[in-house]
Design a protein around this motif. Structure first.
Motif, PDB file in Angstrom:
ATOM      1  N   ARG A   1      82.340 -16.491  63.182  1.00  0.00           N
ATOM      2  CA  ARG A   1      83.521 -15.743  63.614  1.00  0.00           C
ATOM      3  C   ARG A   1      83.149 -14.489  64.401  1.00  0.00           C
ATOM      4  O   ARG A   1      83.885 -14.048  65.251  1.00  0.00           O
ATOM      5  N   TYR A   2      81.988 -13.889  64.063  1.00  0.00           N
ATOM      6  CA  TYR A   2      81.639 -12.619  64.697  1.00  0.00           C
ATOM      7  C   TYR A   2      80.367 -12.695  65.526  1.00  0.00           C
ATOM      8  O   TYR A   2      79.909 -11.688  66.056  1.00  0.00           O
ATOM      9  N   GLY A   3      79.766 -13.865  65.594  1.00  0.00           N
ATOM     10  CA  GLY A   3      78.584 -14.044  66.424  1.00  0.00           C
ATOM     11  C   GLY A   3      77.383 -13.205  66.014  1.00  0.00           C
ATOM     12  O   GLY A   3      76.550 -12.843  66.850  1.00  0.00           O
ATOM     13  N   ILE A   4      77.306 -12.873  64.750  1.00  0.00           N
ATOM     14  CA  ILE A   4      76.181 -12.064  64.274  1.00  0.00           C
ATOM     15  C   ILE A   4      74.977 -12.963  64.019  1.00  0.00           C
ATOM     16  O   ILE A   4      75.120 -14.105  63.580  1.00  0.00           O
TER      17      ILE A   4
ATOM     18  N   ILE B   1      90.429 -17.214  57.393  1.00  0.00           N
ATOM     19  CA  ILE B   1      89.077 -16.803  57.787  1.00  0.00           C
ATOM     20  C   ILE B   1      88.000 -17.735  57.230  1.00  0.00           C
ATOM     21  O   ILE B   1      86.936 -17.909  57.816  1.00  0.00           O
TER      22      ILE B   1
ATOM     23  N   GLY C   1      72.967 -12.052  59.119  1.00  0.00           N
ATOM     24  CA  GLY C   1      74.052 -12.579  58.286  1.00  0.00           C
ATOM     25  C   GLY C   1      73.546 -12.944  56.898  1.00  0.00           C
ATOM     26  O   GLY C   1      74.208 -12.704  55.891  1.00  0.00           O
TER      27      GLY C   1
ATOM     28  N   ILE D   1      80.633 -16.991  57.935  1.00  0.00           N
ATOM     29  CA  ILE D   1      81.700 -16.311  58.670  1.00  0.00           C
ATOM     30  C   ILE D   1      81.121 -15.339  59.694  1.00  0.00           C
ATOM     31  O   ILE D   1      81.557 -15.297  60.848  1.00  0.00           O
ATOM     32  N   LEU D   2      80.099 -14.568  59.291  1.00  0.00           N
ATOM     33  CA  LEU D   2      79.518 -13.602  60.224  1.00  0.00           C
ATOM     34  C   LEU D   2      78.979 -14.304  61.467  1.00  0.00           C
ATOM     35  O   LEU D   2      79.147 -13.835  62.586  1.00  0.00           O
ATOM     36  N   GLN D   3      78.332 -15.457  61.240  1.00  0.00           N
ATOM     37  CA  GLN D   3      77.777 -16.186  62.374  1.00  0.00           C
ATOM     38  C   GLN D   3      78.846 -16.786  63.272  1.00  0.00           C
ATOM     39  O   GLN D   3      78.841 -16.620  64.489  1.00  0.00           O
TER      40      GLN D   3
END
Lengths: 329, 288
Positions: free
Chosen positions: A74-77, A131, A82, A70-72
């Motif tokens: 959805r949030y581009g982290i 999500i 992540g 999800i971090l990668q």
């Protein structure tokens, strides 16, 4: 130092495999085995050393996997970041579930039940929440750069996973020789007696559960980076809860190398079953279940127990031989 | 409002009765052996397949099949405890837990291997008959199931209360060592209890199959619900299982009505976790 040497030797031997063969079949097999070994080492810390049998380690594996994904996506982290956060998230879930259930004094059957229920709740939520991508799951876009934690060949993945497994082996070995480890074993053997002797049993179990969750979550994080896909069945499904407890139980519950040994045996068994039966659905799990029952029935201490017994017997007989040689007065 | 609520509650009670029967088997086993039988769901699936094939192959009506399957499943449960769980468990709770888990894995996947993931149903002429009570239309097979569960619960209570076997079971549940000293064969009583718990599943399966489907994981849908009921009603309490079952059936029906089908299940799990955390001895059980 002596107690660490076997770990270093085993890791070094395994690390040399990609140098000998470039076969994807071999590396895929070893990656799956190491993944289960890692998840199983998490279970082993809590179940093997602490005596708290969890039937829901999928809760931690899945949380690690989903958070990384999800971090990668959805949030581009960054994937590496992540990965780290995924492990922390898994540890947090472990701490929360542990705090709730140990505070209520749940143990034995009840603890197994509540962990199973938490994993199941997470699975249902993940299968409908937007999500997590609901029933579709999350696909990680292909981005073959080391900076994105993706590699052209399997070898780097394999070495990273091996490093994680090695770290978990060292961690468990360190715990085994620490005061905390002694407390944990005391809780397993007799919780009331441990409490009477001044062990903070609640804190001991909670620490074990948090660490245990972090280790299993790391396996989940790695799974996502390796397969680039996760859905609710993979992340929180019962398969991983079962494999995570199967590996240490078969290898030797409450021993440092038990999970690794058990994971290798389980995976070899799975491959052999597939070869013989031609990948029939369910048959490998039938074999796993039978092995689990047989191990509990005939070798409750797993393969490590068998090795220890054989070793003991050899030592006794060689000891006798030595006695025979030495001149007796 | 009452026009929707009344049928929802009644339907919840009918569903809850079958849940109660599954939970009854579980609680009986827990009350005596003090372990949770994780194979309960898988055994229920086996019973559902048995009821399905009794109809498909031999043309037996599920209610007739119940008469044959119940003693067969008693024997199956007896044998499982006597030959597998007892010897493999070495009398240690942790090991027994794992053995039942192993059994669940074996049974479920053997069914998957044998019958694939296909979902099967049977057609019965009376499956869609309804009776009308006030504003509610109730499916006849479900009403039959409700009555049958009440009858089974009554019979079980009579058995526990008045027969020598029932007395022995209660003695073992209370004080295993004392019972053994009094000359009760504990291994036999354990197996009888396990057999009774499994026999309950055969009846539940025969009551379910007219209106439900069967596939290799069909029984799982009932497992966590049954766990919830057992914990809610107090582990080992027969009356608790019955009341808890009806209660959970109504909760599921109402939360399905207000929250939608998929979240209705979450309602049950949340309740389960709350009860486990706040009052693990159950609403009707004794405080430990």
């Amino acid at each position: 130092m002596r107690s660490v040497t076997p770990i270093l030797v085993v890791v070094a031997v395994l690390a040399s495999v990609p140098l000998i063969t470039a076969s994807n079949v071999v590396l895929n097999f070893l990656v799956m085995a190491l993944l289960i070994a890692l998840a199983g080492q998490g279970w082993n810390l809590l179940g093997g050393y602490g005596g708290q049998y969890s039937f829901g380690h999928a809760a931690f594996f899945g949380t690690g996997a989903y958070v990384t994904a999800i971090l990668q996506m959805r949030y581009g982290i960054n994937a590496w970041l992540g990965f780290g956060i995924g492990i922390l998230a898994g540890a947090l879930v472990g701490a929360v579930i542990g705090w709730l259930s140990f505070r209520s004094g749940l143990k034995g059957s009840y603890f197994a039940l509540v962990t199973l229920a938490f994993a199941e709740v997470l699975r249902i939520i993940a299968s409908v929440a937007p999500i997590t991508g609901g029933g579709v799951g999350i696909l990680i876009t292909l981005d073959l750069r080391p900076a994105a934690f993706q590699f052209q060949s399997r070898a780097p993945f394999y070495w990273i996973l091996l490093a994680l497994v090695g770290a978990s082996l060292l961690l468990v070995r360190t715990i085994e020789h620490s005061r905390f480890g002694a407390y944990l074993v005391a809780v397993r053997e007799n919780e009331d007696a441990a409490a009477a002797l001044g062990v903070d049993t609640m804190m001991t179990k909670l620490r074990a559960m948090t660490l245990s969750a972090a280790i299993t979550a790391a396996a989940g994080c790695f799974y996502v980076q390796y397969f680039l896909f996760v859905d609710s069945g993979i992340a929180y499904g019962p398969w991983i809860s079962i494999e995570a407890l199967l590996a240490p139980l078969i290898g030797g519950v409450g021993t440092v190398f038990g999970p690794l040994l058990g994971a290798l045996v389980v995976k070899i068994l799975g491959e052999v079953t597939k070869l013989v039966t031609g990948d029939a659905p369910g048959l490998d799990l039938v074999i796993y279940g039978c092995v689990l029952i047989l191990v509990i029935a005939f070798a409750p201490r797993g393969i490590a127990g068998i090795i220890a017994a054989v070793h003991q017997r050899l030592r006794v007989s060689s000891g006798r031989a030595a006695d025979g040689v030495g001149a007796r007065p | 409002m009452a026009v929707i609520l009344f049928p929802a509650v009644l339907n919840g009670l009918l569903t809850g009765a079958v849940y109660a029967l599954v939970a009854l088997g579980l609680t009986l086993i827990y009350g005596v052996l003090h372990i949770i039988n994780f194979a309960q769901g898988a055994l229920l699936t086996v019973a559902m397949f048995a009821a399905f094939f009794a109809h498909q192959t031999f043309g037996l009506d599920p209610y007739v099949a119940a008469v044959i399957l119940t003693p067969l499943f008693f024997l199956l449960g007896y044998a499982l405890q006597r030959l597998v769980i007892g010897p493999a468990g070495h009398g240690e709770d942790r090991n027994i837990l794992l053995v039942t888990l192993g059994l669940a894995v074996v049974i479920e996947n053997a069914l998957l291997y044998a019958f694939r993931g296909d979902t099967r149903t049977i057609d019965l002429p009376y499956a869609f008959d309804v009776v009308e009570i006030g504003t509610a239309f109730l499916a006849v097979p479900r009403v039959i199931a409700f009555c049958a569960v009440m009858l089974v619960a009554l019979l079980l209570w009579l058995l526990m209360r008045w027969t020598d076997t029932g007395k022995a079971i209660r003695a073992v549940a209370k004080e295993k060592l004392g019972a053994e000293l009094a000359g009760i064969d504990v291994a036999h009583i354990y197996a009888v209890t396990f057999g009774l718990g499994t026999a309950c599943l055969a009846i539940a399966a025969c009551l379910l199959i007219p209106t439900y489907y069967v596939n290799p994981s069909a029984g799982n849908a009932f497992v966590l619900i049954a766990f919830t009921i057992v914990v809610l009603g107090g582990m080992g309490s027969v009356a608790g299982a019955l009341i808890g079952g009806l209660f959970v059936g109504v909760v599921e029906s109402l939360s399905g009505l207000y929250l939608g089908e998929s979240l209705g299940q979450i309602g049950i799990f949340v309740m389960f976790i709350l009860v486990l955390l706040l009052r693990p001895s159950g609403l009707f059980g004794e405080r430990t």
